[in-house]
Design a protein around this motif. Structure first.
Motif, PDB file in Angstrom:
ATOM      1  N   CYS A 168       0.841  -1.201   0.000  1.00 51.19           N
ATOM      2  CA  CYS A 168       0.000   0.000   0.000  1.00 51.19           C
ATOM      3  C   CYS A 168       0.877   1.252   0.000  1.00 51.19           C
ATOM      4  CB  CYS A 168      -0.941   0.000   1.200  1.00 51.19           C
ATOM      5  SG  CYS A 168      -0.103   0.000   2.806  1.00 51.19           S
ATOM      6  N   SER A 172      -1.649   5.253   3.367  1.00 49.67           N
ATOM      7  CA  SER A 172      -2.817   4.389   3.523  1.00 49.67           C
ATOM      8  C   SER A 172      -3.088   4.119   5.005  1.00 49.67           C
ATOM      9  CB  SER A 172      -2.589   3.057   2.798  1.00 49.67           C
ATOM     10  OG  SER A 172      -3.549   2.094   3.198  1.00 49.67           O
ATOM     11  N   GLU A 188     -12.217  -3.492   0.549  1.00 49.01           N
ATOM     12  CA  GLU A 188     -11.158  -2.718  -0.089  1.00 49.01           C
ATOM     13  C   GLU A 188     -11.031  -3.080  -1.574  1.00 49.01           C
ATOM     14  OE1 GLU A 188      -9.660  -0.315   1.478  1.00 49.01           O
ATOM     15  OE2 GLU A 188     -10.662  -0.795   3.370  1.00 49.01           O
ATOM     16  N   ARG A 234      -5.266   4.524  -6.208  1.00 44.86           N
ATOM     17  CA  ARG A 234      -5.898   4.400  -4.890  1.00 44.86           C
ATOM     18  C   ARG A 234      -6.196   2.949  -4.533  1.00 44.86           C
ATOM     19  NH1 ARG A 234     -10.352   9.320  -4.834  1.00 44.86           N
ATOM     20  NH2 ARG A 234      -8.850  11.038  -5.027  1.00 44.86           N
ATOM     21  N   MET A 236      -4.639  -1.159  -3.581  1.00 50.64           N
ATOM     22  CA  MET A 236      -3.568  -1.902  -2.920  1.00 50.64           C
ATOM     23  C   MET A 236      -3.436  -3.247  -3.630  1.00 50.64           C
ATOM     24  SD  MET A 236      -4.490  -1.093   1.100  1.00 50.64           S
ATOM     25  CE  MET A 236      -6.118  -1.857   0.988  1.00 50.64           C
TER      26      MET A 236
END
Length: 302
Positions: A168, A172, A188, A234, A236
Protein backbone atom coordinates in the motif's frame (compact mmCIF):
# COMPACT_ATOMS: atom_id res chain seq x y z
CA UNK A 1 16.68 -36.90 -39.71
CA UNK A 2 17.09 -34.73 -36.61
CA UNK A 3 16.79 -31.51 -38.61
CA UNK A 4 13.55 -32.76 -40.20
CA UNK A 5 12.14 -33.65 -36.79
CA UNK A 6 12.98 -30.15 -35.55
CA UNK A 7 11.11 -28.71 -38.53
CA UNK A 8 8.10 -30.87 -37.71
CA UNK A 9 8.16 -29.79 -34.04
CA UNK A 10 8.32 -26.13 -35.11
CA UNK A 11 5.28 -26.55 -37.36
CA UNK A 12 3.34 -28.24 -34.56
CA UNK A 13 4.33 -25.50 -32.11
CA UNK A 14 3.62 -22.52 -34.36
CA UNK A 15 0.59 -24.06 -36.19
CA UNK A 16 1.70 -22.02 -39.19
CA UNK A 17 4.29 -22.86 -41.86
CA UNK A 18 5.49 -19.29 -42.28
CA UNK A 19 6.04 -18.68 -38.57
CA UNK A 20 7.68 -22.08 -38.17
CA UNK A 21 10.13 -21.33 -40.98
CA UNK A 22 10.88 -17.94 -39.46
CA UNK A 23 11.53 -19.48 -36.02
CA UNK A 24 14.08 -21.83 -37.63
CA UNK A 25 15.57 -19.08 -39.81
CA UNK A 26 14.92 -21.02 -43.01
CA UNK A 27 12.71 -20.41 -46.06
CA UNK A 28 9.16 -21.72 -46.13
CA UNK A 29 9.83 -23.85 -49.25
CA UNK A 30 12.76 -25.50 -47.41
CA UNK A 31 10.51 -26.20 -44.45
CA UNK A 32 7.75 -27.69 -46.58
CA UNK A 33 10.25 -29.84 -48.42
CA UNK A 34 11.72 -31.06 -45.14
CA UNK A 35 8.30 -32.06 -43.77
CA UNK A 36 7.51 -33.84 -47.03
CA UNK A 37 10.79 -35.76 -46.89
CA UNK A 38 10.09 -36.76 -43.27
CA UNK A 39 6.65 -38.06 -44.24
CA UNK A 40 8.20 -40.08 -47.06
CA UNK A 41 10.81 -41.54 -44.71
CA UNK A 42 8.17 -42.53 -42.15
CA UNK A 43 5.61 -43.62 -44.72
CA UNK A 44 2.74 -41.64 -43.14
CA UNK A 45 1.12 -38.23 -43.51
CA UNK A 46 1.94 -36.02 -40.54
CA UNK A 47 0.21 -32.74 -41.37
CA UNK A 48 -3.16 -31.91 -42.90
CA UNK A 49 -2.51 -29.51 -45.76
CA UNK A 50 -4.79 -27.08 -47.54
CA UNK A 51 -4.52 -23.40 -48.21
CA UNK A 52 -3.06 -23.18 -44.69
CA UNK A 53 -1.92 -25.43 -41.82
CA UNK A 54 -4.75 -27.83 -41.04
CA UNK A 55 -3.41 -29.51 -37.90
CA UNK A 56 -1.63 -32.78 -37.24
CA UNK A 57 -2.97 -36.10 -38.43
CA UNK A 58 -3.45 -38.87 -35.82
CA UNK A 59 -0.11 -40.26 -36.98
CA UNK A 60 1.35 -36.78 -36.63
CA UNK A 61 0.19 -36.53 -33.02
CA UNK A 62 1.99 -39.78 -32.21
CA UNK A 63 5.05 -38.76 -34.19
CA UNK A 64 5.24 -35.44 -32.30
CA UNK A 65 5.79 -37.23 -28.98
CA UNK A 66 8.60 -39.29 -30.49
CA UNK A 67 10.09 -36.28 -32.28
CA UNK A 68 10.27 -34.29 -29.03
CA UNK A 69 11.84 -37.23 -27.23
CA UNK A 70 14.39 -37.94 -29.98
CA UNK A 71 15.45 -34.32 -30.44
CA UNK A 72 15.66 -33.89 -26.66
CA UNK A 73 17.92 -36.94 -26.39
CA UNK A 74 20.02 -35.71 -29.31
CA UNK A 75 20.41 -32.31 -27.67
CA UNK A 76 21.46 -33.95 -24.40
CA UNK A 77 23.90 -36.22 -26.27
CA UNK A 78 25.54 -33.20 -27.96
CA UNK A 79 25.64 -31.38 -24.63
CA UNK A 80 27.35 -34.25 -22.82
CA UNK A 81 29.96 -34.59 -25.57
CA UNK A 82 30.60 -30.84 -25.41
CA UNK A 83 30.96 -31.06 -21.61
CA UNK A 84 33.48 -33.90 -21.96
CA UNK A 85 35.53 -31.59 -24.15
CA UNK A 86 35.02 -28.14 -22.57
CA UNK A 87 33.43 -28.62 -19.15
CA UNK A 88 29.94 -27.36 -18.32
CA UNK A 89 28.81 -25.15 -21.18
CA UNK A 90 25.86 -24.41 -23.41
CA UNK A 91 22.45 -22.81 -22.87
CA UNK A 92 20.01 -23.37 -20.01
CA UNK A 93 16.43 -22.32 -20.74
CA UNK A 94 14.60 -21.54 -17.50
CA UNK A 95 10.86 -20.74 -17.27
CA UNK A 96 9.89 -18.96 -14.05
CA UNK A 97 6.67 -17.84 -12.36
CA UNK A 98 6.72 -14.01 -12.05
CA UNK A 99 6.84 -14.03 -8.23
CA UNK A 100 10.09 -16.04 -8.31
CA UNK A 101 12.07 -13.99 -10.84
CA UNK A 102 14.39 -12.60 -8.15
CA UNK A 103 15.28 -16.17 -7.16
CA UNK A 104 15.89 -17.05 -10.81
CA UNK A 105 18.39 -14.19 -10.93
CA UNK A 106 20.12 -15.43 -7.77
CA UNK A 107 20.29 -18.99 -9.01
CA UNK A 108 21.57 -18.07 -12.48
CA UNK A 109 24.17 -15.66 -11.06
CA UNK A 110 25.43 -18.25 -8.58
CA UNK A 111 25.55 -20.94 -11.26
CA UNK A 112 27.29 -18.87 -13.95
CA UNK A 113 29.87 -17.62 -11.47
CA UNK A 114 31.05 -21.20 -11.12
CA UNK A 115 30.26 -22.20 -14.72
CA UNK A 116 30.97 -19.15 -16.90
CA UNK A 117 30.49 -21.07 -20.16
CA UNK A 118 26.80 -21.66 -19.42
CA UNK A 119 24.36 -19.10 -20.80
CA UNK A 120 20.90 -18.64 -19.27
CA UNK A 121 17.66 -17.68 -21.00
CA UNK A 122 15.04 -16.79 -18.37
CA UNK A 123 11.37 -16.64 -19.39
CA UNK A 124 8.51 -15.34 -17.27
CA UNK A 125 5.67 -17.90 -17.49
CA UNK A 126 2.62 -19.13 -15.63
CA UNK A 127 2.91 -22.39 -13.68
CA UNK A 128 0.79 -24.19 -16.29
CA UNK A 129 2.87 -22.82 -19.15
CA UNK A 130 6.02 -24.05 -17.42
CA UNK A 131 4.76 -27.64 -17.35
CA UNK A 132 3.77 -27.41 -21.04
CA UNK A 133 7.17 -25.99 -21.98
CA UNK A 134 8.95 -28.76 -20.04
CA UNK A 135 6.82 -31.48 -21.65
CA UNK A 136 7.53 -30.02 -25.09
CA UNK A 137 11.32 -29.82 -24.52
CA UNK A 138 11.09 -26.04 -25.05
CA UNK A 139 12.78 -25.26 -21.72
CA UNK A 140 15.23 -27.26 -19.63
CA UNK A 141 13.93 -26.38 -16.16
CA UNK A 142 11.42 -24.22 -14.35
CA UNK A 143 10.87 -22.45 -11.05
CA UNK A 144 7.32 -22.84 -9.80
CA UNK A 145 5.10 -23.84 -6.89
CA UNK A 146 5.82 -27.33 -5.60
CA UNK A 147 2.91 -28.05 -3.29
CA UNK A 148 -0.28 -26.38 -4.50
CA UNK A 149 -1.24 -27.96 -7.84
CA UNK A 150 -0.15 -31.26 -9.50
CA UNK A 151 3.24 -31.20 -11.22
CA UNK A 152 3.37 -34.64 -12.82
CA UNK A 153 6.62 -36.61 -13.01
CA UNK A 154 9.40 -34.14 -12.25
CA UNK A 155 12.45 -33.82 -10.04
CA UNK A 156 12.34 -30.89 -7.63
CA UNK A 157 14.63 -28.84 -5.39
CA UNK A 158 12.84 -26.47 -2.97
CA UNK A 159 14.18 -22.91 -2.93
CA UNK A 160 12.00 -20.93 -0.50
CA UNK A 161 8.56 -20.66 1.10
CA UNK A 162 6.39 -17.90 -0.29
CA UNK A 163 4.66 -15.61 2.20
CA UNK A 164 2.34 -12.70 1.42
CA UNK A 165 2.30 -8.99 2.14
CA UNK A 166 -0.13 -6.16 1.52
CA UNK A 167 1.45 -3.47 -0.62
CA UNK A 168 0.00 0.00 0.00
CA UNK A 169 0.98 3.66 -0.19
CA UNK A 170 2.69 5.27 2.80
CA UNK A 171 -0.42 7.37 3.47
CA UNK A 172 -2.82 4.39 3.52
CA UNK A 173 -4.66 3.60 6.80
CA UNK A 174 -3.12 0.12 6.57
CA UNK A 175 0.47 1.43 6.43
CA UNK A 176 0.85 1.70 10.21
CA UNK A 177 -0.42 -1.81 10.97
CA UNK A 178 1.89 -4.56 12.20
CA UNK A 179 -0.06 -7.06 10.11
CA UNK A 180 -3.31 -7.23 8.16
CA UNK A 181 -6.00 -9.87 8.49
CA UNK A 182 -7.49 -11.17 5.26
CA UNK A 183 -10.99 -10.32 6.46
CA UNK A 184 -9.94 -6.67 6.85
CA UNK A 185 -9.76 -6.40 3.05
CA UNK A 186 -13.42 -7.32 2.56
CA UNK A 187 -14.48 -3.85 1.37
CA UNK A 188 -11.16 -2.72 -0.09
CA UNK A 189 -10.39 -2.31 -3.78
CA UNK A 190 -7.37 -4.30 -4.93
CA UNK A 191 -5.09 -4.73 -7.91
CA UNK A 192 -4.35 -8.44 -8.38
CA UNK A 193 -2.70 -10.83 -10.80
CA UNK A 194 -4.89 -12.35 -13.50
CA UNK A 195 -6.69 -15.66 -12.71
CA UNK A 196 -4.35 -17.67 -14.98
CA UNK A 197 -1.58 -17.06 -12.43
CA UNK A 198 -1.29 -19.67 -9.66
CA UNK A 199 -0.42 -16.92 -7.18
CA UNK A 200 -3.86 -15.40 -7.83
CA UNK A 201 -5.53 -18.78 -7.43
CA UNK A 202 -3.79 -19.20 -4.07
CA UNK A 203 -4.93 -15.77 -2.93
CA UNK A 204 -8.47 -16.50 -4.10
CA UNK A 205 -8.44 -19.73 -2.06
CA UNK A 206 -7.44 -17.84 1.07
CA UNK A 207 -10.09 -15.19 0.52
CA UNK A 208 -12.69 -17.93 -0.02
CA UNK A 209 -11.74 -19.51 3.31
CA UNK A 210 -12.58 -16.14 4.91
CA UNK A 211 -15.86 -15.89 2.93
CA UNK A 212 -14.58 -12.91 0.97
CA UNK A 213 -14.84 -12.15 -2.74
CA UNK A 214 -12.14 -9.52 -3.40
CA UNK A 215 -13.09 -6.39 -5.30
CA UNK A 216 -10.52 -5.80 -8.04
CA UNK A 217 -10.02 -2.52 -9.84
CA UNK A 218 -7.07 -3.74 -11.90
CA UNK A 219 -5.94 -7.19 -13.02
CA UNK A 220 -2.60 -7.76 -14.73
CA UNK A 221 -0.16 -10.58 -15.43
CA UNK A 222 2.64 -8.11 -14.64
CA UNK A 223 3.73 -7.58 -11.04
CA UNK A 224 5.42 -4.36 -12.13
CA UNK A 225 2.05 -3.07 -13.37
CA UNK A 226 0.43 -3.92 -10.03
CA UNK A 227 3.18 -2.13 -8.10
CA UNK A 228 2.88 0.94 -10.32
CA UNK A 229 -0.89 0.92 -9.86
CA UNK A 230 -0.48 1.07 -6.09
CA UNK A 231 2.09 3.85 -6.34
CA UNK A 232 0.02 6.04 -8.66
CA UNK A 233 -3.55 5.12 -7.76
CA UNK A 234 -5.90 4.40 -4.89
CA UNK A 235 -5.67 0.63 -4.82
CA UNK A 236 -3.57 -1.90 -2.92
CA UNK A 237 -2.22 -5.30 -3.90
CA UNK A 238 -1.09 -8.56 -2.31
CA UNK A 239 2.29 -9.87 -3.40
CA UNK A 240 4.89 -12.45 -2.51
CA UNK A 241 7.09 -10.84 0.14
CA UNK A 242 10.35 -11.45 -1.70
CA UNK A 243 9.42 -9.85 -5.02
CA UNK A 244 7.56 -7.05 -3.20
CA UNK A 245 10.71 -6.07 -1.28
CA UNK A 246 12.68 -5.97 -4.51
CA UNK A 247 10.15 -3.84 -6.41
CA UNK A 248 9.47 -1.30 -3.67
CA UNK A 249 13.03 -0.37 -2.71
CA UNK A 250 13.32 3.43 -2.74
CA UNK A 251 9.58 3.97 -3.23
CA UNK A 252 7.06 5.49 -0.82
CA UNK A 253 5.29 2.18 -0.49
CA UNK A 254 4.77 0.05 2.60
CA UNK A 255 4.77 -3.72 2.97
CA UNK A 256 2.50 -5.06 5.69
CA UNK A 257 2.58 -8.83 6.42
CA UNK A 258 -0.67 -10.67 5.90
CA UNK A 259 -1.83 -12.64 8.93
CA UNK A 260 -1.66 -16.43 9.25
CA UNK A 261 2.09 -16.93 9.03
CA UNK A 262 1.50 -20.65 8.60
CA UNK A 263 0.02 -20.00 5.16
CA UNK A 264 3.07 -20.49 2.97
CA UNK A 265 3.70 -22.31 -0.28
CA UNK A 266 6.94 -23.96 -1.34
CA UNK A 267 8.57 -22.66 -4.51
CA UNK A 268 11.47 -24.45 -6.16
CA UNK A 269 13.30 -25.73 -9.19
CA UNK A 270 11.58 -28.39 -11.29
CA UNK A 271 13.17 -30.45 -14.05
CA UNK A 272 11.66 -33.20 -16.23
CA UNK A 273 11.81 -36.76 -14.93
CA UNK A 274 14.24 -38.05 -17.55
CA UNK A 275 17.06 -40.49 -16.99
CA UNK A 276 19.89 -40.04 -17.30
CA UNK A 277 19.87 -36.33 -16.46
CA UNK A 278 22.43 -34.15 -18.17
CA UNK A 279 25.44 -32.95 -16.12
CA UNK A 280 24.24 -29.34 -16.46
CA UNK A 281 20.81 -30.18 -15.00
CA UNK A 282 22.43 -32.16 -12.18
CA UNK A 283 24.66 -29.19 -11.41
CA UNK A 284 21.66 -26.83 -11.51
CA UNK A 285 19.76 -28.98 -9.00
CA UNK A 286 22.79 -29.01 -6.71
CA UNK A 287 23.11 -25.23 -6.97
CA UNK A 288 19.42 -24.78 -6.14
CA UNK A 289 19.73 -26.92 -3.02
CA UNK A 290 22.84 -25.06 -1.85
CA UNK A 291 21.18 -21.69 -2.48
CA UNK A 292 18.17 -22.71 -0.40
CA UNK A 293 20.37 -24.01 2.43
CA UNK A 294 22.39 -20.78 2.42
CA UNK A 295 19.22 -18.67 2.53
CA UNK A 296 17.81 -20.64 5.45
CA UNK A 297 21.05 -20.25 7.40
CA UNK A 298 21.37 -16.56 6.48
CA UNK A 299 24.65 -17.09 4.65
CA UNK A 300 25.38 -15.50 1.29
CA UNK A 301 27.46 -17.76 -0.94
CA UNK A 302 28.97 -17.27 -4.35
Amino acid sequence: MIDKLEMFIAVARETHFGRAAQSLNISQPSLSAGIKQLEEQLGVQLVFRGSRFGGLTPEGQTALVWAQRITGDARQFREEMRIKRNGLSGELRLAVIPTALTWAARLSSKFTKRNPKVHFTILSSTSREILTLLDGFEVDAGISYLDNEPLGRVHTAPLYDESYVLLCRHDSPFASKAEVGWSELKDETLALLTPDMQNRRIINQIFAEHDISPTTRIESNSIIALTASVETGRCMTILSADIARFLTTGKKLVLVPMSDARRRHSVGLIVPHREPRSPVIDALLTSARKLSEADQSGILIG
